[in-house]
Design an enzyme around this catalytic site. Structure first.
Site, mmCIF file in Angstrom:
data_model
loop_
_atom_site.group_PDB
_atom_site.id
_atom_site.type_symbol
_atom_site.label_atom_id
_atom_site.label_comp_id
_atom_site.label_asym_id
_atom_site.label_seq_id
_atom_site.Cartn_x
_atom_site.Cartn_y
_atom_site.Cartn_z
ATOM 1 N N ASN A 103 40.845 57.704 46.215
ATOM 2 C CA ASN A 103 42.055 57.108 46.791
ATOM 3 C C ASN A 103 43.109 57.047 45.687
ATOM 4 O O ASN A 103 43.017 56.221 44.781
ATOM 5 C CB ASN A 103 41.712 55.700 47.310
ATOM 6 C CG ASN A 103 42.937 54.953 47.783
ATOM 7 O OD1 ASN A 103 44.011 55.529 47.940
ATOM 8 N ND2 ASN A 103 42.774 53.658 48.016
ATOM 9 N N LYS A 139 46.178 56.203 45.838
ATOM 10 C CA LYS A 139 47.178 55.133 46.017
ATOM 11 C C LYS A 139 48.582 55.692 45.734
ATOM 12 O O LYS A 139 48.835 56.864 46.003
ATOM 13 C CB LYS A 139 46.820 53.926 45.142
ATOM 14 C CG LYS A 139 45.364 53.500 45.367
ATOM 15 C CD LYS A 139 45.004 52.194 44.723
ATOM 16 C CE LYS A 139 43.533 51.896 45.007
ATOM 17 N NZ LYS A 139 43.090 50.607 44.472
ATOM 18 N N HIS A 155 42.390 49.454 54.067
ATOM 19 C CA HIS A 155 42.274 49.161 52.637
ATOM 20 C C HIS A 155 42.837 47.761 52.357
ATOM 21 O O HIS A 155 43.816 47.350 52.960
ATOM 22 C CB HIS A 155 43.022 50.213 51.813
ATOM 23 C CG HIS A 155 42.678 50.118 50.363
ATOM 24 N ND1 HIS A 155 43.277 49.188 49.533
ATOM 25 C CD2 HIS A 155 41.779 50.784 49.605
ATOM 26 C CE1 HIS A 155 42.747 49.314 48.321
ATOM 27 N NE2 HIS A 155 41.843 50.268 48.340
ATOM 28 N N GLU A 176 44.607 46.633 50.087
ATOM 29 C CA GLU A 176 46.026 46.573 49.707
ATOM 30 C C GLU A 176 46.926 46.651 50.940
ATOM 31 O O GLU A 176 47.995 46.050 50.988
ATOM 32 C CB GLU A 176 46.341 47.704 48.706
ATOM 33 C CG GLU A 176 45.745 47.399 47.344
ATOM 34 C CD GLU A 176 45.295 48.608 46.549
ATOM 35 O OE1 GLU A 176 45.749 49.729 46.840
ATOM 36 O OE2 GLU A 176 44.464 48.417 45.639
ATOM 37 N N GLU A 185 34.482 47.350 50.105
ATOM 38 C CA GLU A 185 35.256 47.178 48.877
ATOM 39 C C GLU A 185 35.539 45.695 48.656
ATOM 40 O O GLU A 185 36.534 45.171 49.171
ATOM 41 C CB GLU A 185 36.574 47.951 48.984
ATOM 42 C CG GLU A 185 36.393 49.437 49.177
ATOM 43 C CD GLU A 185 37.581 50.220 48.648
ATOM 44 O OE1 GLU A 185 37.358 51.107 47.827
ATOM 45 O OE2 GLU A 185 38.727 49.919 49.039
ATOM 46 N N GLY A 221 40.205 47.467 41.103
ATOM 47 C CA GLY A 221 41.180 47.586 40.022
ATOM 48 C C GLY A 221 41.056 46.502 38.967
ATOM 49 O O GLY A 221 41.925 46.334 38.120
ATOM 50 N N SER A 237 36.112 49.480 41.209
ATOM 51 C CA SER A 237 35.826 49.739 39.795
ATOM 52 C C SER A 237 34.618 50.646 39.549
ATOM 53 O O SER A 237 33.879 50.466 38.584
ATOM 54 C CB SER A 237 35.680 48.423 39.019
ATOM 55 O OG SER A 237 36.885 47.684 39.081
HETATM 56 P P1 PGA Z 1 39.345 50.999 41.936
HETATM 57 O O1 PGA Z 1 39.916 51.055 43.435
HETATM 58 O O2 PGA Z 1 38.272 52.056 41.841
HETATM 59 O O3 PGA Z 1 40.523 51.271 41.053
HETATM 60 O O4 PGA Z 1 38.781 49.630 41.756
HETATM 61 C C1 PGA Z 1 39.073 51.275 44.523
HETATM 62 C C2 PGA Z 1 39.887 51.310 45.791
HETATM 63 O O5 PGA Z 1 40.851 50.539 45.906
HETATM 64 O O6 PGA Z 1 39.595 52.088 46.714
#
Ligand code: PGA
Length: 252
Positions: free
Chosen positions: A9, A11, A97, A99, A169, A175, A215
């Site tokens: 992803n 983003k 997601h 976000e 997630e 992140g 992560s």
């Molecule tokens: P990350 O994000 O691997 O940077 O933690 C995962 C995601 O948001 O899909």
């Protein structure tokens, strides 16, 4: 056998030039194809999807969108429809997601609508869900996940799940550099699979891929992926560097 999936992803990262580089690097690594039932998916931003689908057409890399509007079309300034995605060769969309939920106010009810639109347009859905840190601290994480999954997905028919991939997630791991332990991931994945067993039966439950996201990096991917109910990963930060993403693909 359940599909194993590594999905990146991106983003709101990578302009066209940068996307070209990254796609080139990933394609090179998978040029000899992938093991059976293994998939590699990348999700660039909307503006780079057309380029990405053209460039990956003859390779094992698949392309997903990061979002999609629930309406079929109309006066929705700034939005993108399922049909627009399909017509440029995008057959997969990430929905739900954290976000999107947090910064763009996407609710379970809205996500159910988006899921319906995707299913109606024959788009495969990577459906994300996961609890906040406070939910986990208060021991509510199973209830939160159960509610998210049920509200957005459990009106679907058994056969619709052929086109659904799940992605657990935990928000506190996205992140942040803090990963759920492989045991925490396995525990939640097994719990979610059991929800499917109860409502849709063993066959559907055992066929659905459940990815872990939060992560994931080269150093921890193999251990997380080794868990029986973890069928791959949805990767954010580590999907932006060819060598990291490729190392994670090799861990699957
Ligand atoms: P990350 O994000 O691997 O940077 O933690 C995962 C995601 O948001 O899909």
């Amino acid at each position: 056998m359940r599909q194993k999936i590594v999905a990146g992803n991106w983003k709101m990262n990578k302009n066209l030039e940068e996307a070209k580089e990254l796609i080139k690097g990933i394609k090179k690594e998978v040029k000899n194809g992938l093991a059976e039932d293994t998939r590699v998916i990348i999700a660039p931003s909307f503006v780079n999807l057309n380029y990405a689908t053209k460039k990956t057409k003859k390779s094992a890399v698949e392309v997903a969108a990061q979002n999609m509007h629930q309406a079929t079309g109309g006066a929705f300034t700034g939005e993108v429809s399922a049909d627009m995605l399909k017509k440029i060769g995008v057959d997969i969309v990430i929905l739900g997601h954290s976000e999107r939920r947090e910064y763009f106010g996407e609710t379970d009810e809205l996500l159910a609508e988006k899921v319906n639109t995707a299913v109606a347009n024959n788009l495969e859905v990577i459906f994300c869900f996961g609890e906040l840190l406070e939910d986990r601290k208060s021991g509510n994480h199973f209830a939160v996940v159960e509610s998210q999954v049920k509200k957005a997905l459990f009106h679907l028919k058994n056969e619709d799940f052929k086109n659904i991939v799940l992605a657990y997630e935990p928000v506190w791991a996205i992140g942040t550099g803090e990963t759920a332990t492989p045991e925490q991931a396995q525990e939640m994945h097994a719990f979610v699979r059991e929800l499917f067993v109860n409502v849709y039966g063993n066959e559907t439950a055992n066929a659905i891929s459940i990815l872990y996201g939060g992560s994931v990096k080269p150093a921890n991917a193999e251990e997380i992926f080794s868990k029986p109910d973890v069928d791959g990963g949805l990767i954010g930060g580590a999907a932006l560097k060819t060598e990291d993403f490729v190392a994670i693909i090799k861990s699957i």
